[in-house]
Design an enzyme around this catalytic site. Structure first.
Site, mmCIF file in Angstrom:
data_model
loop_
_atom_site.group_PDB
_atom_site.id
_atom_site.type_symbol
_atom_site.label_atom_id
_atom_site.label_comp_id
_atom_site.label_asym_id
_atom_site.label_seq_id
_atom_site.Cartn_x
_atom_site.Cartn_y
_atom_site.Cartn_z
ATOM 1 N NE ARG A 1 38.233 -99.614 31.135
ATOM 2 C CZ ARG A 1 38.873 -98.999 30.140
ATOM 3 N NH1 ARG A 1 38.337 -98.971 28.939
ATOM 4 N NH2 ARG A 1 40.037 -98.431 30.327
ATOM 5 C CD GLN B 1 45.844 -93.128 30.230
ATOM 6 O OE1 GLN B 1 45.262 -94.098 29.775
ATOM 7 N NE2 GLN B 1 46.940 -92.613 29.664
ATOM 8 C CB CYS C 1 44.068 -91.282 28.234
ATOM 9 S SG CYS C 1 42.330 -90.959 27.846
HETATM 10 N N1 CP Z 1 43.365 -95.126 27.826
HETATM 11 C C1 CP Z 1 42.591 -96.207 28.025
HETATM 12 O O1 CP Z 1 42.239 -96.567 29.144
HETATM 13 O O2 CP Z 1 42.282 -96.880 26.880
HETATM 14 P P1 CP Z 1 41.310 -98.143 26.747
HETATM 15 O O3 CP Z 1 39.917 -97.649 27.000
HETATM 16 O O4 CP Z 1 41.520 -98.646 25.368
HETATM 17 O O5 CP Z 1 41.718 -99.147 27.800
HETATM 18 N N1 NVA Z 2 37.151 -90.517 29.467
HETATM 19 C C1 NVA Z 2 37.226 -91.721 28.674
HETATM 20 C C2 NVA Z 2 38.503 -92.442 28.951
HETATM 21 C C3 NVA Z 2 38.698 -93.702 28.188
HETATM 22 C C4 NVA Z 2 39.988 -94.371 28.503
HETATM 23 C C5 NVA Z 2 36.028 -92.599 28.965
HETATM 24 O O1 NVA Z 2 35.656 -92.721 30.138
HETATM 25 O O2 NVA Z 2 35.445 -93.133 28.030
#
Ligand code: CP
Ligand code: NVA
Length: 336
Positions: free
Chosen positions: A115, A145, A290
């Site tokens: 991430r 997702q 999401c």
């Molecule tokens: N939807 C999603 O990716 O959630 P998190 O940021 O909690 O992993």
């Molecule tokens: N668009 C959001 C998604 C989180 C899962 C973000 O990037 O924070």
């Protein structure tokens, strides 16, 4: 030994329509097999040991609930070891480059689930990695997702029968009401690939950047019946005849400084029953998000209603992670 180049999952664009379909259907099969075994008090056999003690490095530079929990749980189910490496745990970004980090971590593990902020970071990790890299959210894409989202849509429309290269969802209409962000870009790409029509309403100045639109529309190549993409600044227009209304936070992680400005620009975009009715959504429209959710983008009356798919959608992250790890790590990128 010949060096084999690993296959990575950095965005939905990395998948053909048939491969995306296959990942969703495998996620569905694993979900029912594992849950059937669990409810009978048995240990699910098919997946256990498939990772054979392999370590999956989870390099997260941002917070996560679903992605972290689903990936760790999936690796455990498959008999591997999930190694969570938060941004304060490793040298990356402080004392060590992306290149060196990638070479070192990939030399000791079987997959990196990462991430990141800029998408170029996960691309850089992949370039120097000897093992598959799976994007766990970048500023541009969120493929895990979207696999979970299409599993959720597949479950919600059981009368739609999957085909070899699509889930049989052709002609369904998704309306995205909100920010143009990472989740939308991969969702729209998947819709185009699977023949689902997507209509997007974002305030002026918050539409899809044109380079990203090219990426999304390149999903048409190879799709038997590509979905269509429409954009507007009027939520009601996007909602007309929609089967599913979707949104996400208006302020993604990393955009906190813009929060005040964005919240003002998005006034009127909150998904409510009244907005859905004014826009003319289908009578039995559903809602997806999401998560994590903030109250401004969707009212409680929708979020906690029977229309809302958000909690099954979140659970489906587990089965999406299982399918992705099986496809990219166990089966080395052979998804069909
Ligand atoms: N939807 C999603 O990716 O959630 P998190 O940021 O909690 O992993
Ligand atoms: N668009 C959001 C998604 C989180 C899962 C973000 O990037 O924070």
């Amino acid at each position: 030994n010949p060096v084999t180049v690993p296959r990575h999952l950095l965005s939905i664009s990395d998948l053909t329509p048939a491969e995306l379909t296959s990942l969703v259907l495998k996620a569905s099969r694993h979900k029912s097999a594992v849950k059937t075994a669990w409810s009978a008090g048995e240990i699910p056999k098919a997946l256990s040991g498939t990772l054979g003690g392999r370590t999956v490095a989870m390099m997260f530079s941002k917070r996560s609930t679903r992605t972290r929990v689903s990936t760790e749980a999936a690796v455990a189910l498959m008999g591997g070891h999930p190694m969570f490496l938060g941004k304060d745990d490793i040298q990356l970004g402080v004392n060590e480059s992306l290149l060196d980090t990638s070479r070192v971590i990939s030399s000791m593990t079987s997959c990196m689930v990462a991430r990141v902020g800029p998408h170029s970071d996960v691309v850089g990790l992949a370039e120097h990695s000897s093992v598959p890299v799976i994007n766990a959210l970048s500023d541009d894409f969120h493929p895990l997702q979207i696999i979970a989202d299409f599993l959720t849509i597949h479950e919600t429309f059981p009368e739609r029968v999957p085909k070899a290269d699509s889930l049989g969802l052709e002609g369904l209409k998704v309306a995205w009401i909100g920010d143009s962000n990472n989740v939308l870009f991969d969702l729209a790409t998947a819709c185009i690939k699977l023949g689902v029509d997507i209509s997007i309403a974002s305030p002026a100045g918050y539409g899809i950047p044109s380079v990203m639109k090219d990426v999304i529309l390149s999903g048409r190549a190879g799709a038997a019946r590509p979905g269509t993409l429409a954009e507007t600044t009027v939520p009601e227009e996007a909602i007309k005849n929609a089967d599913i209304l979707v949104t996400d936070t208006w302020v993604s992680m990393g955009q906190e400084a813009e929060a005040k400005k964005k919240l003002a620009a998005f006034a009127g975009y909150q998904i409510t029953n009244d907005l859905a009715q004014r826009g003319g959504a289908k009578a039995d429209w559903k809602f997806m998000h999401c998560l994590p959710r903030h109250p401004e983008e969707v009212a409680d009356e929708v979020f906690y209603s029977p229309r809302s798919l958000v909690f099954p959608e979140a659970e489906n992250r587990l089965w999406a992670a299982v399918a992705a790890l099986e496809g990219f790590v166990v089966n080395k990128g052979k998804l069909l």
